[in-house]
Structure formats: C-alpha cells, structure tokens
Design an enzyme around this catalytic site. Structure first.
Site, PDB file in Angstrom:
ATOM      1  N   CYS A   1       0.416  20.434  19.200  1.00  0.00           N
ATOM      2  CA  CYS A   1      -0.559  21.445  19.673  1.00  0.00           C
ATOM      3  C   CYS A   1      -0.544  21.633  21.184  1.00  0.00           C
ATOM      4  O   CYS A   1      -0.985  22.668  21.674  1.00  0.00           O
ATOM      5  CB  CYS A   1      -1.973  21.052  19.289  1.00  0.00           C
ATOM      6  SG  CYS A   1      -2.241  20.626  17.588  1.00  0.00           S
TER       7      CYS A   1
HETATM    8  O1  KQY Z   1      -3.648  22.563  16.239  1.00  0.00           O
HETATM    9  C1  KQY Z   1      -3.458  23.058  17.313  1.00  0.00           C
HETATM   10  N1  KQY Z   1      -2.357  23.777  17.475  1.00  0.00           N
HETATM   11  C2  KQY Z   1      -4.457  23.091  18.433  1.00  0.00           C
HETATM   12  C3  KQY Z   1      -5.658  22.241  18.330  1.00  0.00           C
HETATM   13  C4  KQY Z   1      -6.774  22.830  19.164  1.00  0.00           C
HETATM   14  C5  KQY Z   1      -8.000  21.989  19.222  1.00  0.00           C
HETATM   15  C6  KQY Z   1      -9.014  22.580  20.143  1.00  0.00           C
HETATM   16  N2  KQY Z   1     -10.065  21.694  20.499  1.00  0.00           N
END
Ligand code: KQY
Length: 373
Positions: free
Chosen positions: A356
């Site tokens: 992420c």
């Molecule tokens: O899963 C993702 N690509 C991003 C996670 C974002 C979490 C925001 N607090």
C-alpha cells in the site's frame, strides 16, 4: 507540467504490466499525520525508512516528503534514496500515485484516478484529501510521463493485474457506493478494460476482515505471475476471515484468466489475528473528520501485502509465529528473487502495509521523453 492525453490507454495500445515485470523504480510517501500514525509518526517513519532501504537494494526509490519533514526524512533515509518535496494528506502511494501502463514500443504513461480517501464523505478516512489528489500528476511530471485522467474513483490497491489481460478486484471495494455510485458492475469493467488494457476481470467478494479501505484486493490476493495467484488464508474456521478467504478461493478455482486458463492458487498463512494495543492507541492524536482508532480493534494483517521489486520481494514481518512460514512460501513462489522481511507492525497500525505504501514505475525504453509522450 505533464501532458494530459485524450483517449484511453487501451485505445492507444497500452496495458498495465504485472508488478513482477521489470521496474524503472519505485515511489513512496513519508508518513506524517499524527491522527493516523502514533507518536507523531516517528515509529512509522523508522519502518518506512527500512522499507525504502530494502527496496533501494533492488531498484531506484524516490520518497515524497512535505517541506516540513524534508530535513528529518533525509536524515533517516539511506543516501541512495532520492528525496523530493511533495505535499500529501497521508502516505499511501499505491492509492494516490499513478498506475503506469506501457505499450509494445516500451513507452510508459500513467493513469491518474480520482481519489476520495477510500469513500469520500460517506465512510472515507479523512477530509480533506486535495493534496493526495495531486500526487499522481506530480509523480508523472517528475518522471516525464504523459498522463491519462481516468473518469472514475479508484485506487492502485483496489486492482491487481497479470499484465496479460486479466484484472483481479473485489466487489466490496469496486462496487461500494462510496466510490462510483452511478456505475454498474458492467460499466466499471468497461473502465478497467479501457484504463488497464485488460479483457477479463475476476471478481472476488469481500476483502480482509476490518480492512478500512473497504476491501482492497492488495491485502487479500495478488498475481505471482500470469496464471498464478496467492491468497491470504486461515484454517481457523471460527475466524470471520476463514469464510472470506474460502469464498475467494472458490471464485479463483472457478475463474479463467484472459487466455482461458485456470489459475493456480497458493495459500499464504495469515498472521495473528492481531489487535491494536492500548499503548499504541494512546499515541494517536484524534482529529475531527478522521477515522478514530480504538484499542482492541482487529488489524487487517496480511502477508499478501508485499512488494515485488526487481529481483526481490519486500515482505512485512508481522507475527513471530508465522513470519518464517510466510517467508518460506514466498521464496518458493518467487525462486529468482531474494525475499527481504521488514518489521511492519507500525505500517499495519496505519491501516495498510508494504504494498500500500509503494508504487512501481515499469521499465520502458522511453520513460523520460521530453515531450512526455
Ligand atoms: O490498502 C491500501 N492500498 C492502502 C491502505 C490505506 C489505509 C489508510 N489508512
């Protein structure tokens, strides 16, 4: 400035490559906000710096940092990381960065999705998100890549592709009315075909339990290579994740990819279950308009949230009871790559993990043309 193109990647002969294809480099953003990252984000900054150092062993890494944190970030990051000043609301480069596409001649371009902080005012995680919304355009400008502005809300963590015509998504995320309420499943598929250059979309159901993105695919399952997927898994039948992973497994078993092949599915054991500790929750400064974090809440922990670098895998270390087994499985899945583990609980506390916070730029033959073609 970067040139914004009319038309779509698919119509222009572009496709999103698989993450396992060759990269020109990787981008990240620096964690800073104290309502999401405990203790003024210092423990998270250490973890992000370790991820950056791990990736930089395999490919060039650029870190976007606000002006306020620029000097402190430079002091924590290894010298071979390029640090650029870039405003942002939070640091999820996978979601706010560009999704890059390539054509047969090796030209690279970027797709800039609309971003609404994972749900806008109806369940999104913070407000405002205007600086995040500008990040993809800025990255493309730095890289000298032309930009497609996609007409839908989407995030990089909500899509995985095999680079050979197949996309993997979840219904929980893409069909959530807090993303594109007027679009049907068929209309969304049409957008994915147009902007990712895919011809087949495989729909899984829900994402990882308590995933605050609304079920991102990048925490649940990903392509290892065309024809092969890995899926987060627990054998604990009473864990609500069991039914979620079981359903995903059944859908993957019944699916065909763009070439009509069945998929080989490898199960990656889940860590935990892991929960937010009292001490950790105390270090977060709540802010009105942002998602509150409470001690005891389940963390959406998954080893699937790893990054595939050139010749390397950078995986989260989350639970001493399962880290080794997950690393062994990843080594088997990626025989030509070195698996590097980074302690990642601090990243998990912010709601995501290594995949992420990273976004690759694929290798091309003409990635830096002056006319951003
Ligand atoms: O899963 C993702 N690509 C991003 C996670 C974002 C979490 C925001 N607090």
């Amino acid at each position: 400035m970067t040139r914004t193109l009319q038309g779509t990647p698919a119509a222009d002969g572009f496709r999103m490559p698989g993450e396992f294809e060759s990269h020109a480099g990787c981008w990240m953003l620096w964690p800073e906000r104290p309502d999401n990252w405990r203790e003024a984000a210092r423990p998270a900054q250490t973890a992000f710096a370790q991820v950056a150092a791990a990736i930089a062993q395999f490919e060039p890494l650029t870190m976007g940092v606000s002006g306020t944190h620029y000097a402190a970030a430079c002091a924590l990051l290894p010298a071979d990381v390029r640090v650029v000043e870039m405003a942002h609301d939070d640091c999820w480069m996978r979601d706010v960065g560009p999704t890059c596409v390539v054509n047969r001649r090796g030209t690279v371009r970027g797709v800039d999705w609309h971003f609404n902080a994972w749900g806008g005012l109806a369940g999104g995680l913070y407000f405002p998100w205007d600086q995040d919304e500008l990040v993809a355009r800025k990255v493309l400008a730095c890289e000298g890549l032309a930009r497609y502005r996609a007409p839908i809300v989407n995030e990089g963590g909500a899509i995985h592709v095999d680079g050979a015509g197949t996309a993997l998504v979840t219904e929980e995320c893409l069909l959530n009315p807090n993303r594109n309420p007027t679009l049907t499943r068929a209309a969304l598929e049409a957008q994915l075909r147009a902007y990712l250059g895919v011809t087949q979309v495989i729909w899984l159901g829900r994402g990882v339990v308590n995933d605050e993105t609304g079920g991102h695919i990048d925490n649940l399952a990903c392509f290892v290579r065309p024809g092969e997927v890995c899926l987060t898994w627990t054998d604990r039948r009473r864990d609500p994740q069991h039914a979620v992973s079981r359903d995903a497994w059944e859908r993957l078993r019944d699916a065909r990819d763009a070439r009509g092949r069945r998929l080989k599915v490898t199960r990656l054991p889940m860590p935990g279950p892991l929960f937010l500790r009292e001490r950790e929750a105390r270090g977060i400064v709540p802010l009105e308009g942002s998602r509150a974090r409470r001690a005891g809440e389940r963390l959406a922990a998954s080893y699937v949230n790893f990054y595939i670098a050139n010749r390397g895998i950078v995986m989260p270390l989350l639970d001493a009871r399962t880290d080794r087994l997950a690393a062994q499985r990843l080594k088997r899945l990626f025989p030509g790559r070195r698996v590097v583990g980074v302690p990642a609980r601090e990243i998990l506390l912010g709601g995501g993990n290594i995949h992420c916070i990273t976004q690759q730029v694929p290798a091309g033959t003409r990635t830096r043309s002056p006319s951003a073609s």
